[in-house]
Design a protein around this motif. Structure first.
Motif, PDB file in Angstrom:
ATOM      1  N   ARG A  38       1.427  -1.199  -0.332  1.00 14.57           N
ATOM      2  CA  ARG A  38       0.149  -0.001   0.088  1.00 14.57           C
ATOM      3  C   ARG A  38       0.884   0.852  -0.279  1.00 14.57           C
ATOM      4  N   ASP A  41       2.347   1.704  -3.376  1.00  8.16           N
ATOM      5  CA  ASP A  41       1.180   2.195  -4.414  1.00  8.16           C
ATOM      6  C   ASP A  41       1.308   3.851  -4.015  1.00  8.16           C
ATOM      7  N   ASN A 112       2.809  -2.286 -12.130  1.00 11.35           N
ATOM      8  CA  ASN A 112       1.749  -2.198 -11.292  1.00 11.35           C
ATOM      9  C   ASN A 112       1.650  -4.049 -11.158  1.00 11.35           C
ATOM     10  N   TYR A 113       2.022  -4.712 -11.981  1.00  7.66           N
ATOM     11  CA  TYR A 113       2.353  -6.115 -12.180  1.00  7.66           C
ATOM     12  C   TYR A 113       2.785  -6.953 -10.626  1.00  7.66           C
ATOM     13  N   THR A 116       1.243  -5.741  -8.089  1.00  7.85           N
ATOM     14  CA  THR A 116      -0.429  -6.559  -7.482  1.00  7.85           C
ATOM     15  C   THR A 116       0.407  -7.650  -7.285  1.00  7.85           C
ATOM     16  N   HIS A 119       1.387  -7.065  -3.133  1.00  5.18           N
ATOM     17  CA  HIS A 119       0.240  -6.814  -2.332  1.00  5.18           C
ATOM     18  C   HIS A 119      -0.343  -8.933  -1.868  1.00  5.18           C
TER      19      HIS A 119
END
Length: 180
Positions: A38, A41, A112-113, A116, A119
């Protein structure tokens, strides 16, 4: 190449491992591991492709490379923890992080892969670490490059620092570039 300030390379300071397990520090590390995706992000929010491909310092990786590096590195650390839990003092396989930062997936796949991936990975890792008994926290693997045994609790502390370290590299770069 000009001299880079130490605080650009190590904005949260260098990692210093404690001599023994500190339960509070271990629990804090689990929380940091859990929230890192997070934080990342927020670190890359509203950055465009050109900004993501800029190195955070002269001779350093791009923001995109840092994000992919975190996924690669933390995936390896998670697997090393699993090996330490399921084998007696396994010898782990080192890898060259600089070469990994230059592979085509790092250069071509959007960041962003990897976020993800982080996460999901960090959720599993935090659950695993929080579930360990005091004895399991002491389980270890052997690192042939450093020629030392590394306990799972040390891995947790080091990789909590590692995530904080790279997140702050991105944050401080954004601040220097006035990309607030």
């Amino acid at each position: 190449m000009q001299t880079v300030p130490e605080e650009w390379i190590y904005p949260v300071g260098r990692f210093a491992a404690p001599e023994t397990l500190d339960v509070t520090a271990f629990e804090d590390a689990i929380r940091e591991i859990k929230v890192l995706p997070r934080i990342l992000d927020a670190c890359v929010e509203n950055l465009d492709e050109e900004q993501l491909r800029m190195p955070y310092r002269d001779g350093g990786w791009s923001i995109q490379q840092i994000i992919h590096h975190l996924a690669d590195s933390h995936m390896n650390a998670y697997i090393r923890c699993k090996l330490a839990l399921t084998e007696n003092d396994p010898v782990i396989k080192p890898y060259d992080q600089d070469l990994w930062a230059e592979t085509n997936d790092v250069l071509l796949v959007p960041h962003n892969y990897s976020i993800t991936m982080l996460h999901a990975l960090h959720h599993r890792w935090a659950v695993l670490l929080a579930s360990l008994s005091p004895e399991q926290r002491l389980r270890r693997f052997y690192h042939p490059e450093s020629e030392e045994y590394v306990a799972i609790w040390e891995v947790a502390l080091k990789y909590a620092w590692h995530g904080r370290h790279h997140a702050m590299q991105i944050r401080s770069f954004r601040s220097r570039m006035e990309w607030l």
